[in-house]
Design a protein around this motif. Structure first.
Motif, PDB file in Angstrom:
ATOM      1  N   ASP A  11       0.955  45.658  55.060  1.00 44.01           N
ATOM      2  CA  ASP A  11      -0.291  44.977  55.403  1.00 44.01           C
ATOM      3  C   ASP A  11      -0.711  43.965  54.342  1.00 44.01           C
ATOM      4  OD1 ASP A  11      -1.089  45.706  57.939  1.00 44.01           O
ATOM      5  OD2 ASP A  11      -1.883  47.630  57.277  1.00 44.01           O
ATOM      6  N   ARG A  14      -1.468  45.392  61.062  1.00 44.07           N
ATOM      7  CA  ARG A  14      -0.905  44.133  61.547  1.00 44.07           C
ATOM      8  C   ARG A  14       0.511  44.012  61.022  1.00 44.07           C
ATOM      9  NH1 ARG A  14      -3.373  38.111  60.167  1.00 44.07           N
ATOM     10  NH2 ARG A  14      -1.767  36.883  61.239  1.00 44.07           N
ATOM     11  N   HIS A  66      -1.902  40.096  55.886  1.00 39.30           N
ATOM     12  CA  HIS A  66      -3.289  39.652  55.846  1.00 39.30           C
ATOM     13  C   HIS A  66      -3.455  38.584  54.755  1.00 39.30           C
ATOM     14  CE1 HIS A  66      -4.826  42.725  58.628  1.00 39.30           C
ATOM     15  NE2 HIS A  66      -3.993  43.563  58.033  1.00 39.30           N
TER      16      HIS A  66
END
Length: 540
Positions: free
Chosen positions: A306, A172, A310
């Motif tokens: 990441d 992501r 997150h």
């Protein structure tokens, strides 16, 4: 160390005297006022190479004044050349400038200030400047009767488009990565940091082939002493050429003979932007997609983009897994060798019976087993990287399975050793940074030998030595093990764990430059700088 660096520098200068004499005698000559003489000399300087394109034309619609455009094929944007050469230099607007008293000089200034719609134009009068402009992708305009030339920025040619990073993949987050064009890389960072205090400084490094190198930092946040030290180390570089950021890294790092990387590199613009916002300095080199970050600390190699894309709890869990994986990749085979060779009483009885039965018939000691399997694994990993991508992964996976199964069936190694080596190899891939994984691979063999020689005592002494060595390291004045040693409670919020974003908005206190504690020893050189900063004796 300092003696050998000085000796290498002096020897390098002696060997480069003929080259520098050529630059003094040939490169600084002024241009001729005759156009054909300049063209002939240009062809001669480049060895009559066919990729030097010379386009002759007449200025204006009614003038017979001759001119020529010189550029290097493959390094320029041909559309831009066609636009300003074909349209502007052949337009009727130029006829007005030809009626002045001094037509050559007035036309030169008219072209530079009005006719040429190029965002970067320079006037030059020496051969060295003109040849360097051509080799950089610029187009040089020569006019008959003038001993000066105009250099227009028409750099282009075939370039790799912006694509996804192949070295640091994230689940992501942004997918763009740097390219080999330094201007594109800087633009990717400016797109993320829209602040006028994001300052850029350019220099050229290299005596045979000058390479564009830039430093990017956030003025007001980056430490001024740190920026001055970066400039100082760049000024003291004396080298023929810079081909990659790895060349710069070895020339400016604080300590060369250490297995631990003290300068961070990445090809992700989001990582560079985040580090610049923290007060670090980014170093860009033209021709490579990797950018350096200084200063660097040890915990930086276990942080991934990441982690910040997150939730903090998941990011903390994954980051702790990375630290554990690093420990396993270094200690795994060494602990197994020490237990099997010296400390069998520490193994539970049932597990010990299983290990002894699996080793029955194996003719080699545990150290030889581990060395054979580790070397085989390293060879397979290197072969998988160097082979074509379509077959590289298959060869590494199939080779490991076949070799491991065949070695166990032949009685050369035990099944337990295959399991230990496999877990160690997998753990080494968990590190986000490739260079810290290489460090673990090298230190693993040292600890294996110590474990086979002295058991747990050897592992302990080796670990103490590595930690003591890491505490002695610095990266541009910043302790390498910060914030663990020296311990800083304030900066623990994003070191071993990651707290929520609302708790880490205050800037880190790590990046305080300590000038008196610098272990790096620079060497004086005759490097001349090309920047515009003016900060007392450290400007360039």
């Amino acid at each position: 160390m300092s003696f050998w660096k000085q000796f290498r520098k002096q020897w390098s200068r002696k060997s480069q005297n003929p080259k520098k004499e050529f630059e003094t005698n040939s490169g600084k000559r002024n241009l001729s006022t005759d156009l054909q003489t300049n063209i002939d000399q240009m062809k001669k300087e480049f060895g009559y190479s066919p990729d030097i394109i010379i386009r002759k034309f007449h200025l204006g619609t009614e003038s017979v004044l001759k001119a020529a455009a010189v550029y290097m094929d493959g390094l320029v944007n041909k559309d831009a050349i066609t636009h300003f050469v074909g349209h502007f230099l052949g337009s009727e607007n130029l006829d007005l400038s030809l009626t002045n008293v001094n037509p050559h000089e007035s036309l030169l200034h008219f072209l530079r200030d009005h006719a040429l719609e190029i965002h970067e134009l320079n006037t030059m009068d020496t051969w060295s400047d003109m040849m360097m402009s051509c080799l950089s992708g610029d187009t040089v305009i020569l006019i008959d009767g003038s001993d000066k030339a105009i250099s227009a920025n028409t750099r282009g040619g075939e370039q790799r488009p912006i694509s996804e990073s192949t070295t640091q993949v994230v689940i992501r987050g942004p997918k763009d990565a740097f390219t080999e064009v330094i201007g594109t890389n800087i633009a990717l960072v400016r797109r993320r940091i829209r602040n006028p205090n994001l300052w850029l400084e350019n220099i050229k490094i290299g005596t045979i082939t000058p390479t564009d190198v830039s430093i990017l930092y956030l003025h007001g946040i980056a430490n001024e002493d740190l920026i001055k030290e970066v400039r100082k180390r760049f000024r003291e570089i004396d080298i023929d050429s810079i081909k990659e950021t790895g060349n710069i890294e070895e020339l400016i790092e604080d300590q060369t003979f250490t297995p631990f990387p003290t300068i961070y590199n990445t090809d992700r613009p989001d990582i560079i932007s985040a580090n610049i916002l923290e007060g670090r300095v980014a170093i860009f080199v033209d021709g490579t997609p990797f950018v350096l970050i200084v200063p660097t600390i040890f915990s930086q190699f276990f942080q991934s983009p990441d982690d910040y894309n997150h939730r903090f709890d998941f990011a903390t869990f994954v980051r702790l897994l990375r630290y554990i994986s690093f420990f396993i990749s270094i200690m795994g085979p060494a602990i197994y060798i020490a237990l099997i060779t010296f400390h069998q009483e520490m193994i539970p009885s049932q597990l010990l019976f299983s290990l002894v039965s699996s080793r029955e018939g194996v003719p080699f000691p545990a150290l030889v087993e581990a060395l054979m399997m580790e070397l085989s694994f390293e060879i397979l990993r290197e072969a998988g990287v160097r082979m074509p991508r379509s077959v590289g992964q298959a060869v590494s996976i199939v080779g490991a399975l076949v070799l491991g199964q065949a070695a166990v069936q032949a009685g050369i190694v035990s099944p337990a050793m295959v399991i230990v080596v496999a877990i160690t190899g997998i753990a080494s891939f968990a590190s986000p940074a490739f260079n810290i994984a290489i460090t673990a691979r090298m230190l693993r063999f040292i600890l294996m030998i110590l474990a086979a020689s002295f058991g747990a005592f050897g592992i302990t002494m080796g670990t103490i030595f590595f930690i003591a060595h890491m505490t002695s390291l610095q990266s541009f004045g910043t302790p390498y093990l910060s914030p663990f040693a020296p311990f800083n409670l304030f900066d623990q919020k994003d070191a071993l764990i990651r707290l929520p974003h609302w708790s880490v908005i205050v800037k880190s206190k790590l990046l305080k430059f300590k000038k008196n504690n610098q272990p790096w020893k620079g060497n004086p050189s005759s490097f001349s700088n090309h920047g515009e900063r003016n900060e007392d004796e450290d400007h360039y």
